[in-house]
Design a protein around this motif. Structure first.
Motif, PDB file in Angstrom:
ATOM      1  N   SER A 151      42.542 -77.316 -11.220  1.00 65.71           N
ATOM      2  CA  SER A 151      41.443 -76.616 -12.929  1.00 65.71           C
ATOM      3  C   SER A 151      41.501 -76.116 -13.894  1.00 65.71           C
ATOM      4  O   SER A 151      41.109 -76.555 -15.215  1.00 65.71           O
ATOM      5  CB  SER A 151      40.039 -77.313 -12.111  1.00 65.71           C
ATOM      6  N   SER A 202      42.674 -77.734 -17.648  1.00 67.41           N
ATOM      7  CA  SER A 202      40.776 -76.883 -18.579  1.00 67.41           C
ATOM      8  C   SER A 202      41.577 -75.972 -19.851  1.00 67.41           C
ATOM      9  O   SER A 202      41.363 -76.190 -20.974  1.00 67.41           O
ATOM     10  CB  SER A 202      40.057 -76.314 -17.954  1.00 67.41           C
ATOM     11  N   LYS A 232      41.868 -77.430 -23.606  1.00 69.93           N
ATOM     12  CA  LYS A 232      41.128 -76.678 -24.512  1.00 69.93           C
ATOM     13  C   LYS A 232      41.902 -76.029 -25.860  1.00 69.93           C
ATOM     14  O   LYS A 232      41.559 -76.285 -27.598  1.00 69.93           O
ATOM     15  CB  LYS A 232      40.605 -75.404 -24.337  1.00 69.93           C
ATOM     16  N   VAL A 250      37.084 -71.778 -21.038  1.00 70.99           N
ATOM     17  CA  VAL A 250      38.010 -72.811 -19.655  1.00 70.99           C
ATOM     18  C   VAL A 250      36.808 -72.930 -18.700  1.00 70.99           C
ATOM     19  O   VAL A 250      37.576 -73.926 -17.892  1.00 70.99           O
ATOM     20  CB  VAL A 250      39.077 -71.744 -19.325  1.00 70.99           C
ATOM     21  N   TYR A 267      34.364 -75.679 -18.277  1.00 73.55           N
ATOM     22  CA  TYR A 267      34.878 -76.756 -18.403  1.00 73.55           C
ATOM     23  C   TYR A 267      35.466 -77.370 -17.803  1.00 73.55           C
ATOM     24  O   TYR A 267      35.105 -78.652 -17.016  1.00 73.55           O
ATOM     25  CB  TYR A 267      35.749 -76.818 -19.727  1.00 73.55           C
ATOM     26  N   ALA A 268      36.042 -76.532 -16.968  1.00 75.41           N
ATOM     27  CA  ALA A 268      36.147 -76.790 -14.978  1.00 75.41           C
ATOM     28  C   ALA A 268      34.903 -76.657 -14.728  1.00 75.41           C
ATOM     29  O   ALA A 268      35.104 -78.552 -13.459  1.00 75.41           O
ATOM     30  CB  ALA A 268      37.224 -76.037 -14.864  1.00 75.41           C
ATOM     31  N   LEU A 274      40.458 -85.341 -16.189  1.00 71.43           N
ATOM     32  CA  LEU A 274      39.456 -83.917 -16.823  1.00 71.43           C
ATOM     33  C   LEU A 274      39.508 -84.130 -17.842  1.00 71.43           C
ATOM     34  O   LEU A 274      38.769 -84.255 -19.070  1.00 71.43           O
ATOM     35  CB  LEU A 274      40.224 -82.478 -16.622  1.00 71.43           C
ATOM     36  N   GLU A 275      40.924 -84.624 -18.180  1.00 71.54           N
ATOM     37  CA  GLU A 275      40.361 -84.765 -20.496  1.00 71.54           C
ATOM     38  C   GLU A 275      39.969 -86.134 -20.544  1.00 71.54           C
ATOM     39  O   GLU A 275      39.020 -86.147 -21.824  1.00 71.54           O
ATOM     40  CB  GLU A 275      42.499 -85.359 -20.729  1.00 71.54           C
TER      41      GLU A 275
END
Length: 312
Positions: free
Chosen positions: A105, A109, A113, A127, A130-131, A189-190
């Motif tokens: 993660s 992340s 970023k 970071v 975001y995770a 995630l993106e």
């Protein structure tokens, strides 16, 4: 920092992906290591404890096997050594799963970023936030991987028993799965997608670029393995020299604090390197994801053309 930014949303060929990875690695290794240490502190302590238990168990078992008189000779001692090994192994397994989830993660992340800010000057809190915002999906993704990996293990076993060609097929299959899971996780995630959508997108991207995906994971996996082995040379030499000293001088290692400390620190260092290697491997699939996604959708290219059109 922005002047040194390496664009990742670019359709790159095999060799360009390899070189881009190492350019990104050199530029970001210091900053990401700071992120890694900041959010893995408690797990690193846990690995130290697990290492102590494993080393204590192994040393005790070896001493008992050779019937050292100084080992007390109590019947219950051998069971204690098994308990040390068992609990140490279980603790390591739990920590390894936790840090695998965390560091996959964090590394994903961090790269997201990096692309978003177009700079390697990234605050570690950004970071983490975001995770953390996608931990629900991340945990579900990992849980879904359990049945997937059971099927993969069965398929791998079938391939391995096929003479000669089966072994090569098994390795190709292994690197394909690594690319698929890594690219899918990154896409989740993106793009902040659902799990099944991300796995489907990862499958489409990797299968459409099969040999590139397999080749990148094989070459960079091999090079990263060599790099990590190099970092282990110094502690390996220290442990080797000390082991030679123990054997030659008949040292009672079962009661030696120095022996326990050296082997514990050595084992802990190896485990930390293994954990850190997970992060570096996900950077591979992050760069691969951006290359494959841009090749398929040309989002960055179209955005650049549109921006040029607005300037006229």
């Amino acid at each position: 920092m922005k002047d040194n930014y390496i664009p990742l949303r670019v359709n790159r060929e095999f060799g360009e992906i390899i070189s881009t990875y190492f350019d990104f690695f050199k530029q970001n290794i210091k900053n990401f290591t700071n992120v890694f240490i900041s959010y893995n502190g408690i797990f690193l302590v846990g690995l130290l404890i697990a290492s102590y238990l494993l080393v204590s168990g192994f040393i005790g078992m070896i001493a008992h096997e050779y019937n050292y008189e100084n080992v007390s000779g109590e019947i219950g001692l051998e069971q204690n050594y098994y308990l040390y090994l068992g609990f140490g192994g279980f603790l390591f397994f739990v920590i390894f799963i936790c840090v695998a989830v965390l560091n996959y993660s964090l590394s994903s992340s961090y790269m997201i970023k990096y692309v978003e800010k177009k700079s390697s000057d990234i605050d570690k809190k950004e970071v983490w936030e975001y995770a953390k915002s996608q931990f629900g999906n991340i945990i579900l993704f990992v849980l879904l991987l359990i049945p997937i990996y059971l099927v993969i293990l069965m398929a791998s076993f079938i391939l391995v028993i096929i003479p000669i060609l089966g072994i090569f097929a098994q390795y190709i299959f292994q690197f394909f799965i690594s690319a698929w899971i890594g690219v899918s996780f990154f896409d989740m995630l993106e793009k902040k997608k659902g799990i099944t959508d991300a796995l489907g997108e990862g499958w489409r991207l990797v299968t459409a670029n099969f040999w590139k995906s397999v080749g990148v994971n094989f070459i960079l996996g091999l090079l990263l393995g060599i790099l990590l082995m190099i970092t282990l040379i110094v502690p390996a030499i220290i442990i080797g020299v000390y082991t030679f000293h123990v054997v030659e001088n008949n040292v009672d290692y079962s009661h030696s604090i120095v022996t326990t400390i050296i082997y514990t620190l050595g084992t802990c260092f190896i485990l930390i390197i293994a954990v850190y290697g997970q992060c570096l491997s996900q950077f591979v699939n992050g760069i691969l994801y951006y290359a494959l996604h841009e090749k398929t959708y040309n989002e960055n290219t179209r955005a650049s053309i549109a921006q040029i059109g607005q300037n006229y």
